[in-house]
Design a protein around this motif. Structure first.
Motif, PDB file in Angstrom:
ATOM      1  N   THR A  10       0.899  -1.270  -0.132  1.00  0.00           N
ATOM      2  CA  THR A  10       0.049   0.024  -0.010  1.00  0.00           C
ATOM      3  C   THR A  10       0.965   1.254   0.053  1.00  0.00           C
ATOM      4  OG1 THR A  10       0.012   0.179   2.491  1.00  0.00           O
ATOM      5  CG2 THR A  10      -1.821  -1.174   1.233  1.00  0.00           C
ATOM      6  N   VAL A  11       0.368   2.423  -0.325  1.00  0.00           N
ATOM      7  CA  VAL A  11       1.224   3.633  -0.184  1.00  0.00           C
ATOM      8  C   VAL A  11       1.656   3.657   1.206  1.00  0.00           C
ATOM      9  CG1 VAL A  11       1.031   6.024  -0.411  1.00  0.00           C
ATOM     10  CG2 VAL A  11      -0.053   4.593  -2.261  1.00  0.00           C
ATOM     11  N   ALA A  12       0.801   3.496   2.216  1.00  0.00           N
ATOM     12  CA  ALA A  12       1.095   3.697   3.578  1.00  0.00           C
ATOM     13  C   ALA A  12       2.471   3.025   3.843  1.00  0.00           C
ATOM     14  CB  ALA A  12      -0.096   3.547   4.579  1.00  0.00           C
ATOM     15  N   GLU A  13       2.398   1.781   3.397  1.00  0.00           N
ATOM     16  CA  GLU A  13       3.499   0.840   3.823  1.00  0.00           C
ATOM     17  C   GLU A  13       4.682   1.261   3.098  1.00  0.00           C
ATOM     18  OE1 GLU A  13       1.261  -3.434   4.012  1.00  0.00           O
ATOM     19  OE2 GLU A  13       1.631  -2.646   2.313  1.00  0.00           O
ATOM     20  N   VAL A  14       4.685   1.789   1.714  1.00  0.00           N
ATOM     21  CA  VAL A  14       5.642   2.288   1.082  1.00  0.00           C
ATOM     22  C   VAL A  14       6.350   3.631   1.699  1.00  0.00           C
ATOM     23  CG1 VAL A  14       6.705   3.407  -1.186  1.00  0.00           C
ATOM     24  CG2 VAL A  14       5.165   1.473  -1.107  1.00  0.00           C
ATOM     25  N   LEU A  15       5.284   4.409   2.264  1.00  0.00           N
ATOM     26  CA  LEU A  15       5.789   5.836   3.023  1.00  0.00           C
ATOM     27  C   LEU A  15       6.409   5.356   4.264  1.00  0.00           C
ATOM     28  CD1 LEU A  15       2.459   7.927   2.560  1.00  0.00           C
ATOM     29  CD2 LEU A  15       4.611   7.917   1.188  1.00  0.00           C
ATOM     30  N   ALA A  16       5.955   4.411   4.944  1.00  0.00           N
ATOM     31  CA  ALA A  16       6.622   3.946   6.285  1.00  0.00           C
ATOM     32  C   ALA A  16       8.049   3.430   5.887  1.00  0.00           C
ATOM     33  CB  ALA A  16       5.870   2.932   6.895  1.00  0.00           C
ATOM     34  N   ILE A  20       9.241   8.732   4.467  1.00  0.00           N
ATOM     35  CA  ILE A  20       8.777  10.086   3.677  1.00  0.00           C
ATOM     36  C   ILE A  20       7.454  10.575   4.091  1.00  0.00           C
ATOM     37  CG2 ILE A  20      10.611   9.486   2.030  1.00  0.00           C
ATOM     38  CD1 ILE A  20       8.132   8.817   0.106  1.00  0.00           C
ATOM     39  N   PRO A  21       7.092  11.764   3.746  1.00  0.00           N
ATOM     40  CA  PRO A  21       5.679  12.177   4.141  1.00  0.00           C
ATOM     41  C   PRO A  21       5.065  11.984   2.733  1.00  0.00           C
ATOM     42  CG  PRO A  21       7.548  14.234   4.003  1.00  0.00           C
ATOM     43  CD  PRO A  21       8.401  12.792   3.949  1.00  0.00           C
ATOM     44  N   ARG A  22       3.794  11.834   2.893  1.00  0.00           N
ATOM     45  CA  ARG A  22       2.849  11.561   1.909  1.00  0.00           C
ATOM     46  C   ARG A  22       2.947  12.901   0.934  1.00  0.00           C
ATOM     47  NH1 ARG A  22      -1.372   8.622   0.685  1.00  0.00           N
ATOM     48  NH2 ARG A  22      -1.428   7.329   2.651  1.00  0.00           N
ATOM     49  N   THR A  24       5.670  14.182  -0.177  1.00  0.00           N
ATOM     50  CA  THR A  24       6.867  13.981  -1.051  1.00  0.00           C
ATOM     51  C   THR A  24       6.407  12.958  -2.093  1.00  0.00           C
ATOM     52  OG1 THR A  24       8.444  14.286   0.766  1.00  0.00           O
ATOM     53  CG2 THR A  24       9.271  12.978  -1.034  1.00  0.00           C
ATOM     54  N   TRP A  25       5.679  11.815  -1.339  1.00  0.00           N
ATOM     55  CA  TRP A  25       5.157  10.888  -2.360  1.00  0.00           C
ATOM     56  C   TRP A  25       4.237  11.622  -3.518  1.00  0.00           C
ATOM     57  CZ3 TRP A  25       5.425   6.027  -3.824  1.00  0.00           C
ATOM     58  CH2 TRP A  25       4.353   5.308  -4.463  1.00  0.00           C
ATOM     59  N   GLN A  26       3.462  12.359  -3.147  1.00  0.00           N
ATOM     60  CA  GLN A  26       2.595  12.854  -4.167  1.00  0.00           C
ATOM     61  C   GLN A  26       3.473  13.785  -5.162  1.00  0.00           C
ATOM     62  OE1 GLN A  26       0.294  15.223  -1.135  1.00  0.00           O
ATOM     63  NE2 GLN A  26      -1.397  13.524  -1.464  1.00  0.00           N
ATOM     64  N   ARG A  27       4.470  14.630  -4.625  1.00  0.00           N
ATOM     65  CA  ARG A  27       5.329  15.153  -5.709  1.00  0.00           C
ATOM     66  C   ARG A  27       5.790  14.380  -6.646  1.00  0.00           C
ATOM     67  NH1 ARG A  27       5.503  19.813  -8.084  1.00  0.00           N
ATOM     68  NH2 ARG A  27       7.729  20.648  -8.337  1.00  0.00           N
ATOM     69  N   TRP A  28       6.646  13.156  -6.120  1.00  0.00           N
ATOM     70  CA  TRP A  28       7.310  12.252  -6.757  1.00  0.00           C
ATOM     71  C   TRP A  28       6.291  11.716  -8.020  1.00  0.00           C
ATOM     72  CZ3 TRP A  28       9.924   8.542  -2.828  1.00  0.00           C
ATOM     73  CH2 TRP A  28      10.977   9.447  -2.379  1.00  0.00           C
ATOM     74  N   ARG A  29       4.844  11.590  -7.786  1.00  0.00           N
ATOM     75  CA  ARG A  29       3.795  11.165  -8.688  1.00  0.00           C
ATOM     76  C   ARG A  29       3.616  12.200  -9.738  1.00  0.00           C
ATOM     77  NH1 ARG A  29       1.680   6.620  -9.782  1.00  0.00           N
ATOM     78  NH2 ARG A  29      -0.362   7.272  -9.675  1.00  0.00           N
ATOM     79  N   GLU A  30       3.374  13.584  -9.173  1.00  0.00           N
ATOM     80  CA  GLU A  30       3.228  14.519 -10.090  1.00  0.00           C
ATOM     81  C   GLU A  30       4.478  14.733 -11.412  1.00  0.00           C
ATOM     82  OE1 GLU A  30       2.770  17.803  -7.613  1.00  0.00           O
ATOM     83  OE2 GLU A  30       0.877  17.195  -6.892  1.00  0.00           O
ATOM     84  N   LEU A  31       5.622  14.495 -10.661  1.00  0.00           N
ATOM     85  CA  LEU A  31       6.840  14.531 -11.533  1.00  0.00           C
ATOM     86  C   LEU A  31       7.164  13.376 -12.291  1.00  0.00           C
ATOM     87  CD1 LEU A  31       9.250  16.438  -9.002  1.00  0.00           C
ATOM     88  CD2 LEU A  31       7.970  17.492 -10.981  1.00  0.00           C
ATOM     89  N   GLY A  32       6.335  12.122 -12.128  1.00  0.00           N
ATOM     90  CA  GLY A  32       6.703  11.147 -12.795  1.00  0.00           C
ATOM     91  C   GLY A  32       8.045  10.296 -12.368  1.00  0.00           C
ATOM     92  N   THR A  33       8.582  10.648 -11.013  1.00  0.00           N
ATOM     93  CA  THR A  33       9.961  10.301 -10.844  1.00  0.00           C
ATOM     94  C   THR A  33       9.932   9.091  -9.619  1.00  0.00           C
ATOM     95  OG1 THR A  33      10.143  12.048  -8.873  1.00  0.00           O
ATOM     96  CG2 THR A  33      11.194  12.476 -11.097  1.00  0.00           C
TER      97      THR A  33
END
Length: 63
Positions: A10-16, A20-22, A24-33
């Motif tokens: 899950t996204v929560a498991e990846v974040l843990a 990293i904070p959520r 940061t994850w959202q930004r990576w998704r926006e940038l495609g990185t």
């Protein structure tokens, strides 16, 4: 217990795991990185453990 490479995280498991904070994850998704995700029929995201491991390995090589 050894994780299976096909395990879907899950996204929560990846974040843990990445600590990293959520946002940061959202930004990576926006940038495609970020690591490639699987979108389930209920619209939730999952990340294959093998994809996350390969993504991290690629970051290590680029550093």
């Amino acid at each position: 217990m050894t994780p299976k490479p096909t395990e879907l995280l899950t996204v929560a498991e990846v974040l843990a795991e990445l600590r990293i904070p959520r946002r940061t994850w959202q930004r990576w998704r926006e940038l495609g990185t970020g690591p490639q995700c699987v979108r389930l029929p209920n619209r939730e995201l999952r990340v294959r453990r093998s994809v996350l491991a390969a993504w991290l390995e690629n970051l290590q090589e680029a550093a």
